[in-house]
Design an enzyme around this catalytic site. Structure first.
Site, short mmCIF file in Angstrom:
data_model
loop_
_atom_site.label_atom_id
_atom_site.label_comp_id
_atom_site.label_asym_id
_atom_site.label_seq_id
_atom_site.Cartn_x
_atom_site.Cartn_y
_atom_site.Cartn_z
N GLU A 1 -8.76 0.63 -3.03
CA GLU A 1 -9.36 0.51 -1.87
C GLU A 1 -10.44 1.73 -1.87
O GLU A 1 -10.15 3.06 -2.36
CB GLU A 1 -8.64 0.91 -0.69
CG GLU A 1 -7.80 -0.28 -0.20
CD GLU A 1 -6.98 -0.14 1.05
OE1 GLU A 1 -7.22 0.76 1.42
OE2 GLU A 1 -6.36 -1.06 1.31
N ASN B 1 0.83 -1.16 0.09
CA ASN B 1 -0.03 -0.23 0.11
C ASN B 1 0.81 1.11 0.12
O ASN B 1 1.63 1.29 0.95
CB ASN B 1 -0.88 -0.05 1.33
CG ASN B 1 -1.80 1.32 1.29
OD1 ASN B 1 -1.28 2.09 0.95
ND2 ASN B 1 -3.01 0.81 1.65
N HIS C 1 1.08 6.20 1.88
CA HIS C 1 1.74 7.19 2.95
C HIS C 1 2.98 7.75 2.17
O HIS C 1 3.48 8.46 2.57
CB HIS C 1 2.01 6.43 3.97
CG HIS C 1 0.59 6.21 4.78
ND1 HIS C 1 -0.34 7.51 5.02
CD2 HIS C 1 0.00 5.35 5.14
CE1 HIS C 1 -1.31 6.69 5.48
NE2 HIS C 1 -1.26 5.73 5.61
N HIS D 1 -3.89 -4.60 7.80
CA HIS D 1 -3.88 -3.12 8.71
C HIS D 1 -2.99 -3.43 9.93
O HIS D 1 -3.19 -4.36 10.95
CB HIS D 1 -5.28 -2.93 9.31
CG HIS D 1 -5.37 -1.31 9.37
ND1 HIS D 1 -5.08 -0.79 10.37
CD2 HIS D 1 -5.77 -0.22 8.63
CE1 HIS D 1 -5.14 0.49 10.43
NE2 HIS D 1 -5.75 0.84 9.05
N THR E 1 -8.22 3.80 8.59
CA THR E 1 -9.33 2.87 8.43
C THR E 1 -9.53 2.05 9.79
O THR E 1 -8.96 1.33 9.89
CB THR E 1 -9.55 1.95 7.22
OG1 THR E 1 -9.11 2.68 6.10
CG2 THR E 1 -10.89 1.31 7.14
N ARG F 1 -9.39 8.30 -1.04
CA ARG F 1 -10.56 8.54 -0.19
C ARG F 1 -11.32 9.70 -0.60
O ARG F 1 -10.98 10.43 -1.39
CB ARG F 1 -9.55 9.07 1.21
CG ARG F 1 -9.43 8.08 2.06
CD ARG F 1 -8.39 8.56 3.37
NE ARG F 1 -8.29 7.62 4.42
CZ ARG F 1 -9.17 7.33 5.43
NH1 ARG F 1 -10.42 8.20 5.41
NH2 ARG F 1 -9.05 6.18 6.28
N GLU G 1 -10.96 -9.23 3.13
CA GLU G 1 -9.88 -8.71 4.01
C GLU G 1 -10.20 -8.65 5.33
O GLU G 1 -10.96 -7.88 5.81
CB GLU G 1 -9.13 -7.62 3.12
CG GLU G 1 -8.00 -7.28 3.96
CD GLU G 1 -7.03 -5.99 2.88
OE1 GLU G 1 -7.14 -6.17 1.83
OE2 GLU G 1 -6.56 -5.40 3.71
N HIS H 1 -5.48 3.72 -1.59
CA HIS H 1 -6.76 3.90 -1.25
C HIS H 1 -7.30 5.32 -1.53
O HIS H 1 -6.68 6.48 -1.26
CB HIS H 1 -6.84 3.88 0.43
CG HIS H 1 -8.07 4.26 1.06
ND1 HIS H 1 -8.29 4.19 2.30
CD2 HIS H 1 -9.47 4.72 0.55
CE1 HIS H 1 -9.62 4.36 2.68
NE2 HIS H 1 -10.29 4.70 1.59
N ARG I 1 -6.92 12.74 0.64
CA ARG I 1 -5.85 13.24 1.44
C ARG I 1 -4.34 12.62 1.37
O ARG I 1 -3.60 13.26 1.40
CB ARG I 1 -6.15 13.01 3.06
CG ARG I 1 -6.21 11.49 3.58
CD ARG I 1 -6.21 11.43 4.71
NE ARG I 1 -7.71 11.39 5.25
CZ ARG I 1 -8.19 11.09 6.49
NH1 ARG I 1 -7.52 10.05 7.08
NH2 ARG I 1 -9.55 11.31 6.74
#
Ligand code: PXP
Length: 252
Positions: free
Chosen positions: A75, A12, A15, A199, A106, A50, A156, A48, A54
């Site tokens: 996502e 992922n 970030h 996660h 999340t 969003r 998931e 993801h 962000r």
């Protein structure tokens, strides 16, 4: 016990985009990070999109679709806007997640039971577009049953509560969360779902959960991006010293 099979790693890259957006420029580029992750062994890239954009932005998703050589797992929340974007973009997979504007990440699994109609419609619309749909759920039997009934191909399992309990030294809670994950993975498999997990995973927790043969994919982001500093900050500082020395005409 299911036969152990290859365990895929979805990296992922959200970030990397968080870091980029902190300055508002173009560096570091999450698409470059995806290429590095793939070269290092990532089997898929997860991003993801969003509602508030962000971290990952629409153009990042478009660039990822154009450039990466492994499946993209997008996502999204089960909103009309996100389902329309996914249907137009056609990533390999979509993982439907709950989303609240105020949350930092999340925080929990999707409440498939409370949102059965919306989730089932999203699963149908995405599946009809040829997208493999995963639902991000807590390892709670009723949620897993509801996920199976929704028509999704994949669940998931949210590993955040287990990872948080371990990190906080809450041994009893960690053991209870782990039992839920073990039972949840087995139940999901029995119900014909492909099982992923993610996660909060780090080297230790990913190593532990890798022992569960029912789980065929882990999606990991924050820890990998943070750990990239330990693995790579020395190298970038060394390159900077060399660039400065070259600029000064220093002989090294
Ligand atoms: N899986 C899902 C569905 C997520 O929403 C996230 C966080 O974006 C992850 C995995 C990765 O979590 P982490 O960044 O803590 O590794």
């Amino acid at each position: 016990m299911a036969e152990p099979s290859y365990l895929r790693l979805g990296v992922n890259i959200d970030h990397v985009a968080t870091l980029r957006n902190a300055r508002g420029g173009v560096h570091p580029d999450p698409v470059d990070a995806a290429a590095i992750a793939i070269a290092a062994g990532a089997d898929g890239i997860t991003a993801h999109l969003r509602e508030d954009r962000r971290h990952i932005r629409d153009e990042d998703v478009a660039r990822l679709m154009r450039s990466i050589t492994v499946p993209l797992n997008l996502e999204i929340a089960a909103t009309a806007e996100m389902v329309a974007i996914a249907r137009a973009t056609r990533p390999h997979a979509c993982c439907v997640v709950p989303e609240r504007r105020q949350e930092r990440t999340t925080e929990g699994g999707l409440d498939v039971i409370a949102n059965r109609a919306v989730v089932t419609a999203a699963v149908r619309d995405l599946t009809q577009a040829g997208i493999r749909v995963s639902l991000f759920v807590a390892a709670a039997p009723a949620q897993i049953e509801a996920a199976a009934e929704s028509g999704a191909a994949v669940v998931e399992l949210h590993t955040g509560a287990w990872c948080d309990a371990l990190a906080g030294g809450q041994r009893e809670r960690a053991a209870a969360e782990w039992s839920l994950i073990v039972a949840g993975a087995a139940l999901a498999r029995q119900r014909g779902l492909e099982v992923h997990a993610g996660h909060g995973l780090d080297y230790r927790t990913a190593g532990a959960i890798a022992a569960l043969a029912e789980i065929v994919e882990l999606n990991i982001g924050h820890f990998l991006v943070g750990e990239a500093l330990a693995e790579g900050l020395g190298g970038s500082v060394r390159k900077m010293r060399a660039a400065m020395a070259a600029g000064r005409g220093e002989v090294r």
